[in-house]
Each structure stands twice: as structure tokens, then as C-alpha cells.
Design an enzyme around this catalytic site. Structure first.
Site, PDB file in Angstrom:
ATOM      1  N   ASN A 150       0.799  -1.230   0.000  1.00 43.85           N
ATOM      2  CA  ASN A 150       0.000   0.000   0.000  1.00 43.85           C
ATOM      3  C   ASN A 150       0.834   1.284   0.000  1.00 43.85           C
ATOM      4  O   ASN A 150       0.470   2.246  -0.664  1.00 43.85           O
ATOM      5  CB  ASN A 150      -0.999  -0.008   1.166  1.00 43.85           C
ATOM      6  CG  ASN A 150      -0.334  -0.038   2.509  1.00 43.85           C
ATOM      7  OD1 ASN A 150       0.672  -0.714   2.695  1.00 43.85           O
ATOM      8  ND2 ASN A 150      -0.863   0.705   3.450  1.00 43.85           N
ATOM      9  N   GLY A 226       2.213  -6.107   7.213  1.00 47.17           N
ATOM     10  CA  GLY A 226       1.281  -6.723   6.275  1.00 47.17           C
ATOM     11  C   GLY A 226       0.036  -7.183   7.000  1.00 47.17           C
ATOM     12  O   GLY A 226      -0.299  -6.673   8.080  1.00 47.17           O
ATOM     13  N   THR A 230      -0.934 -13.244   7.623  1.00 43.80           N
ATOM     14  CA  THR A 230       0.467 -13.486   7.240  1.00 43.80           C
ATOM     15  C   THR A 230       1.363 -13.303   8.457  1.00 43.80           C
ATOM     16  O   THR A 230       2.319 -14.063   8.653  1.00 43.80           O
ATOM     17  CB  THR A 230       0.909 -12.497   6.134  1.00 43.80           C
ATOM     18  OG1 THR A 230      -0.114 -12.414   5.156  1.00 43.80           O
ATOM     19  CG2 THR A 230       2.192 -12.932   5.477  1.00 43.80           C
ATOM     20  N   GLU A 461       7.584   0.453  16.306  1.00 38.50           N
ATOM     21  CA  GLU A 461       8.589   1.036  15.428  1.00 38.50           C
ATOM     22  C   GLU A 461       8.624   2.532  15.690  1.00 38.50           C
ATOM     23  O   GLU A 461       7.668   3.097  16.210  1.00 38.50           O
ATOM     24  CB  GLU A 461       8.212   0.807  13.960  1.00 38.50           C
ATOM     25  CG  GLU A 461       8.299  -0.637  13.521  1.00 38.50           C
ATOM     26  CD  GLU A 461       8.013  -0.812  12.033  1.00 38.50           C
ATOM     27  OE1 GLU A 461       7.305   0.030  11.449  1.00 38.50           O
ATOM     28  OE2 GLU A 461       8.505  -1.801  11.465  1.00 38.50           O
TER      29      GLU A 461
HETATM   30  P1  NAD Z   1       0.195  -9.445   3.038  1.00 40.00           P
HETATM   31  O1  NAD Z   1       0.266  -9.944   4.419  1.00 40.00           O
HETATM   32  O2  NAD Z   1      -0.559 -10.220   2.032  1.00 40.00           O
HETATM   33  O3  NAD Z   1       1.665  -9.268   2.426  1.00 40.00           O
HETATM   34  C1  NAD Z   1       2.657  -8.498   3.064  1.00 40.00           C
HETATM   35  C2  NAD Z   1       4.021  -9.017   2.646  1.00 40.00           C
HETATM   36  O4  NAD Z   1       4.176 -10.334   3.147  1.00 40.00           O
HETATM   37  C3  NAD Z   1       4.192  -9.119   1.119  1.00 40.00           C
HETATM   38  O5  NAD Z   1       5.512  -8.792   0.776  1.00 40.00           O
HETATM   39  C4  NAD Z   1       3.927 -10.589   0.872  1.00 40.00           C
HETATM   40  O6  NAD Z   1       4.529 -11.079  -0.302  1.00 40.00           O
HETATM   41  C5  NAD Z   1       4.546 -11.207   2.105  1.00 40.00           C
HETATM   42  N1  NAD Z   1       4.050 -12.560   2.439  1.00 40.00           N
HETATM   43  C6  NAD Z   1       2.890 -13.144   2.086  1.00 40.00           C
HETATM   44  N2  NAD Z   1       2.826 -14.413   2.587  1.00 40.00           N
HETATM   45  C7  NAD Z   1       3.973 -14.606   3.272  1.00 40.00           C
HETATM   46  C8  NAD Z   1       4.488 -15.691   4.030  1.00 40.00           C
HETATM   47  N3  NAD Z   1       3.825 -16.847   4.155  1.00 40.00           N
HETATM   48  N4  NAD Z   1       5.689 -15.533   4.623  1.00 40.00           N
HETATM   49  C9  NAD Z   1       6.377 -14.380   4.517  1.00 40.00           C
HETATM   50  N5  NAD Z   1       5.950 -13.319   3.795  1.00 40.00           N
HETATM   51  C10 NAD Z   1       4.750 -13.433   3.187  1.00 40.00           C
HETATM   52  O7  NAD Z   1      -0.325  -7.951   3.144  1.00 40.00           O
HETATM   53  P2  NAD Z   1      -0.654  -6.966   1.944  1.00 40.00           P
HETATM   54  O8  NAD Z   1      -1.920  -7.434   1.312  1.00 40.00           O
HETATM   55  O9  NAD Z   1       0.556  -6.765   1.118  1.00 40.00           O
HETATM   56  O10 NAD Z   1      -0.894  -5.610   2.740  1.00 40.00           O
HETATM   57  C11 NAD Z   1      -2.106  -5.255   3.304  1.00 40.00           C
HETATM   58  C12 NAD Z   1      -2.118  -5.520   4.793  1.00 40.00           C
HETATM   59  O11 NAD Z   1      -1.025  -4.846   5.400  1.00 40.00           O
HETATM   60  C13 NAD Z   1      -3.354  -4.960   5.465  1.00 40.00           C
HETATM   61  O12 NAD Z   1      -3.819  -5.902   6.396  1.00 40.00           O
HETATM   62  C14 NAD Z   1      -2.857  -3.719   6.176  1.00 40.00           C
HETATM   63  O13 NAD Z   1      -3.595  -3.336   7.294  1.00 40.00           O
HETATM   64  C15 NAD Z   1      -1.482  -4.150   6.555  1.00 40.00           C
HETATM   65  N6  NAD Z   1      -0.628  -2.995   6.820  1.00 40.00           N
HETATM   66  C16 NAD Z   1      -0.294  -2.721   8.104  1.00 40.00           C
HETATM   67  C17 NAD Z   1       0.484  -1.604   8.395  1.00 40.00           C
HETATM   68  C18 NAD Z   1       0.869  -1.274   9.812  1.00 40.00           C
HETATM   69  O14 NAD Z   1       1.759  -0.450   9.985  1.00 40.00           O
HETATM   70  N7  NAD Z   1       0.258  -1.862  10.817  1.00 40.00           N
HETATM   71  C19 NAD Z   1       0.927  -0.777   7.362  1.00 40.00           C
HETATM   72  C20 NAD Z   1       0.558  -1.089   6.052  1.00 40.00           C
HETATM   73  C21 NAD Z   1      -0.218  -2.210   5.791  1.00 40.00           C
END
Ligand code: NAD
Length: 480
Positions: A150, A226, A230, A461
Site C-alpha cells: 500500500n 502486512g 500473514t 517502530e
Molecule cells: P500481506 O500480508 O498479504 O503481504 C505483506 C508481505 O508479506 C508481502 O511482501 C507478501 O509477499 C509477504 N508474504 C505473504 N505471505 C507470506 C508468508 N507466508 N511468509 C512471509 N511473507 C509473506 O499484506 P498486503 O496485502 O501486502 O498488505 C495489506 C495488509 O497490510 C493490510 O492488512 C494492512 O492493514 C497491513 N498494513 C499494516 C500496516 C501497519 O503499519 N500496521 C501498514 C501497512 C499495511
């Protein structure tokens, strides 16, 4: 565009030679191919990061600080190129990338370049002066950094900067959905003179390359941002080695609007907090609760402003909302809107795809959507949607407002709108979230701790909190 891995200062294909397609969200066209890395690429990147670690970790804070300042300077020279790439890759408005996100990526390097020059350790003599204890921090080794789609460069550099400032070397994995600015970063790091191997960047699927990083026995710490599901997998993968883990996860953020607030300002800022970056910010408001007596007035102003948001070409100056990041993500959002209708909700605006001219007619656009009238137990009110959909409900008392806001598995952030200072403190202190904004949203001080409670994450963080995560603190006690 061919997105290749950046290992030991050089770009190279994935060992498997496999690639995955890269889509442009605004046009739905394939615009490139991404290296589909796996465990063997992770092994090579870890070896590169390990080889340079003794040298890099032995640099003085002044030397590492200079390196980070140079990176910031080099990124600044490419601000427009990076902003354009981010907008094209993610679907966000260009001006948002140019004015907020890439400048923040630059600020991440400058901030930690400066902070490491000013840190202090603690020391404590025994009362009878017979011994002196003091703390000493050291970097940990090769850090695994995994980031989402995002805010691609903003969030990736929020991890890289403190990790290398503290003396670690890193293996990063940006999202496979938005890899472009991370790919461009490799060349910029070389041009800034960062020694090869300090930062290695791998591309590919999370289940393959991300999982391999999380499990890798020679990566002792993982910083992940993320989704919550995950994050749980990362936590599980880290158990055998008891890795140091920082998890920044999903949210379902409440906005509480009291009848004594500046209602016009609350409505306008809530439009921004709900729909900035198409609502694809973990901190976006997704549940708005308004005090009963001002609900109608708030809705009138809020819905009118939402309906005027300009959706379309992410590069156009007037665009306020670009495209959603992917076809699958738009389908997920549509399924929640359908569920809202099934649960008896009323759609006050949006609720469908906008009609746009070519070349954007097939892009993943979706109208900003406002829903009311949902029962408390609707999944639409409980699960993270992470898009341009916001619900509006009412409350009677301060106690009820707090109860509604806290009635969530998540605990990332909240906003409170009131002119009553005592209420602002009282409510903010009772909300079970990591960050509460009062009469504002997304105002950030990089030294403040950032991180969610409950299913929104683990650890903090920001400023000293990031340096604390990326170092091991030891106690040394000397008999005098
Ligand atoms: P995601 O969890 O699908 O992916 C995040 C990252 O993890 C990507 O690089 C992905 O390739 C990797 N990933 C996926 N499966 C994995 C695994 N099994 N092992 C290791 N890495 C893996 O999330 P997304 O769809 O990319 O992002 C959206 C999510 O991120 C939303 O839930 C949002 O709230 C969250 N987010 C949180 C913050 C925060 O600061 N709390 C900030 C931004 C986004």
C-alpha cells in the site's frame, strides 16, 4: 520492465528463471515481469549480507550516518521518477506519492542518519560505588524485512533505514504486487556509494521467498508489515529459532465524532482519513461513530464531500482517488459491499465501479462508498476491508463510544473529534489502540512509538523503538 533481484550490489534473475506478471492497476495491462525467487535466492542474498556484516557493523555511527545521508540525497534527486513509478505501480494519485510518500521515504533515511549520532546508553553505579553497570547496544546480524503493497517505498525504507543505521545488513522482500520502487532503489543505493551486500532486495511470492526469509536459520530477526494472517505465519516460522520479531498488522480503525466537535472539520478530515490512497492505508478510518444528535448534520456534509471526490487517471492533477491495487483486491471489496447489502445496510454513496474512458476503462477503480444501518455483528463492521468503504453508525454517550470503538479484534489506531480537552484525554487513554489522533489524522512524529495492539501487531517502530528492535542490549557490570 524486468524486475530482477538485487544481490550484493548487482541485479540478477531468479535462479529458477521463473517470473510473475506485473500489472498496472489503472489500466489492468501487464507492464512487466518480476523475478519469482525462492529459497536458493534467499540463501545467496543471506550469504552476501553475512559477508559484509563484520565490516559494516564495525563502522562508527558517524560513518553509517554519512552513508544514510547520501542515500537520502540520491533519492531526493530522483523524487519525481520515484513518485511517478509508485503511482503507476500502486494506482495511487501521483501528487500523493510526490508530496507525501516519497518525501517520507527520504525522511526515513535522514531521520535515522541523525538519530544514531545522538543516542545515549544508561549507566548506574552501585550505591556504595563498588561497581558500575552500563548498557551497551550491538547490531544483531542479517535482518529480514518484509513489506506490503500500500505504501511501498515509504514502508520498506521505514525498515531499511533503522536496520542499517544500527549496523545490521538486510535481506528485503517488498510486495510482489508493487515491486517497482524497491527495484529502482538498488541502483540508487549503488550510486549513493552504499557498500555492496548491505542491502539485498528479493522479489517474488510471499509464500515462497517471504516464507523462506522468515524461516531462514541465519536471519535472526524479522520486521514484517502486512496482513494479520500473514503475520501469524511469520510468528510461527520464527519459533524454532526464537527470532526477534516485529509485526505491524491490520486494523479496523474507529473515528469517534462527538457533538461538541467542529463538525465541518471533522467531516472533511474524515473524508481524507477514510479515502486517502483509496482507503488503502492501515490507519484509515473504517468505522465512523457519530453522536446521535449530530449524525444527520455530519452525514449531510460527509456524503456530499465524498460524492465530489475525483476518481481517475492517477497522474492527473485533479485526481483524488486512483485505482485499487489489483483485480483480486477490488473483488474482495465488492464482496464486502454485497455483504453489507445482505446484512441490511444502506449505501449512501458509491457501491459500484465508476465508468471511465479508455485507457482506464478496465482499471481497478471503485467508487468511495459510505454505508449506514449495519447491525453490530455484521462482518463488514468487524473485518478489515482495506479499501474505499466506510461505515457510519451512531452512539449516545461517551461510554458507549469507547465500548463500540474497543469492540474489535484489532487495535491499530483511532481518531477522536471533540473540543473538550478533558474528554479528549479521557477517551484517548481508554481506547485500546496503539495511536489515537485527536482532531487530526496521520500527523506523524518519527520519534514516537508506532504499532498496534491486539491482532494489529507486536512491538513498536519509530525513533529509539526501532533502534531498540534492530539491536541487542547487553548489560556490563564492572567491579570498581
Ligand atoms: P500481506 O500480508 O498479504 O503481504 C505483506 C508481505 O508479506 C508481502 O511482501 C507478501 O509477499 C509477504 N508474504 C505473504 N505471505 C507470506 C508468508 N507466508 N511468509 C512471509 N511473507 C509473506 O499484506 P498486503 O496485502 O501486502 O498488505 C495489506 C495488509 O497490510 C493490510 O492488512 C494492512 O492493514 C497491513 N498494513 C499494516 C500496516 C501497519 O503499519 N500496521 C501498514 C501497512 C499495511
Amino acid at each position: 520492465m524486468e524486475i530482477k533481484n538485487f544481490i550484493n550490489g548487482h541485479y540478477q534473475e531468479a535462479k529458477s528463471k521463473k517470473t510473475i506478471p506485473l500489472y498496472e492497476p489503472a489500466t489492468a495491462k501487464i507492464v512487466g515481469q518480476i523475478a519469482a525467487s525462492n529459497k536458493s535466492d534467499v540463501d545467496e542474498a543471506v550469504q552476501a549480507a553475512k559477508a559484509i556484516y563484520p565490516w559494516w557493523s564495525a563502522r562508527t555511527p558517524e560513518q553509517r550516518s554519512q552513508a544514510l545521508f547520501k542515500i537520502a540525497e540520491r533519492l531526493e534527486q530522483s523524487l519525481e521518477e520515484l513518485a511517478r513509478a509508485e503511482s503507476k505501480d500502486q494506482g495511487k494519485p501521483y501528487h500523493l506519492a510526490k508530496e507525501i510518500e516519497i518525501p517520507r521515504a527520504i525522511a526515513n533515511f535522514r531521520y535515522f542518519a541523525s538519530l544514531i549520532l545522538h543516542t545515549q546508553e544508561s549507566a548506574r553505579p552501585k550505591a556504595d560505588a563498588s561497581a558500575l553497570s552500563y548498557t551497551f547496544r550491538k547490531p544483531i546480524g542479517v535482518a529480514g524485512l518484509i513489506s506490503p503493497w500500500n505504501l511501498p517505498l515509504y514502508l520498506l525504507t521505514w525498515k531499511i533505514a533503522p536496520a542499517i543505521a544500527a549496523g545490521n545488513t538486510v535481506v528485503c522482500k517488498p510486495s510482489e504486487i508493487t515491486p517497482v520502487t524497491a527495484y529502482l532503489l538498488g541502483d540508487l543505493l549503488n550510486e549513493a556509494g552504499l557498500p555492496h551486500g548491505v542491502v539485498n532486495i528479493l522479489f517474488g511470492l510471499g509464500s515462497e521467498v517471504g516464507q523462506a526469509i522468515a524461516e531462514h536459520p541465519e536471519i535472526p530477526l524479522i520486521s514484517f508489515t502486512g496482513g494479520t494472517s500473514t503475520g501469524k505465519k511469520i510468528l510461527e516460522a520464527s519459533v524454532p529459532k526464537i527470532k526477534k520479531t516485529s509485526l505491524e498488522l491490520g486494523g479496523k480503525n474507529a473515528a469517534l465524532i462527538f457533538s461538541d466537535s467542529d463538525l465541518s472539520e471533522a467531516a472533511i478530515q474524515s473524508v481524507r482519513s477514510s479515502f486517502q490512497n483509496q482507503g488503502e492505508i492501515c490507519l484509515c478510518s473504517s468505522r465512523i461513530y457519530v453522536q446521535e444528535e449530530v449524525l444527520e448534520k455530519f452525514l449531510e456534509k460527509f456524503v456530499r464531500t465524498v460524492s465530489l471526490l475525483k476518481i481517475g487517471d492517477p497522474e492527473a492533477k485533479e485526481t483524488q482517488m486512483g485505482a485499487l491495487v489489483s483485480k483480486e483486491h477490488r473483488e474482495k471489496i465488492e464482496s464486502y459491499v454485497a455483504l453489507a447489502v445482505k446484512d441490511g445496510g444502506t449505501i449512501l454513496c458509491g457501491g459500484s465501479r465508476p465508468k471511465l474512458e479508455s485507457p482506464f476503462s478496465d482499471g481497478y477503480f471503485y467508487q468511495p462508498t459510505v454505508i449506514t444501518g449495519l447491525p453490530k455483528n455484521s462482518r463488514v463492521l468487524r473485518e478489515e476491508i482495506f479499501g474505499p468503504v466506510v461505515t457510519v453508525s451512531s452512539f449516545k454517550t461517551e461510554e458507549e463510544a469507547i465500548e463500540l470503538a474497543n469492540d474489535s479484534e484489532y487495535g491499530l489506531s483511532a481518531t477522536v473529534w471533540t473540543k473538550d480537552l478533558s474528554r479528549a484525554h479521557r477517551v484517548a487513554q481508554k481506547l485500546n489502540v496503539g495511536t489515537t489522533w485527536v482532531n487530526s489524522w496521520m500527523v506523524r512524529d518519527l520519534s514516537m512509538p508506532f504499532g498496534g495492539l491486539k491482532q494489529s501487531g507486536l512491538g513498536k517502530e519509530g525513533g529509539e523503538y526501532s533502534l531498540e528492535f534492530f539491536t541487542d542490549t547487553k548489560t556490563i557490570c564492572i567491579k570498581i
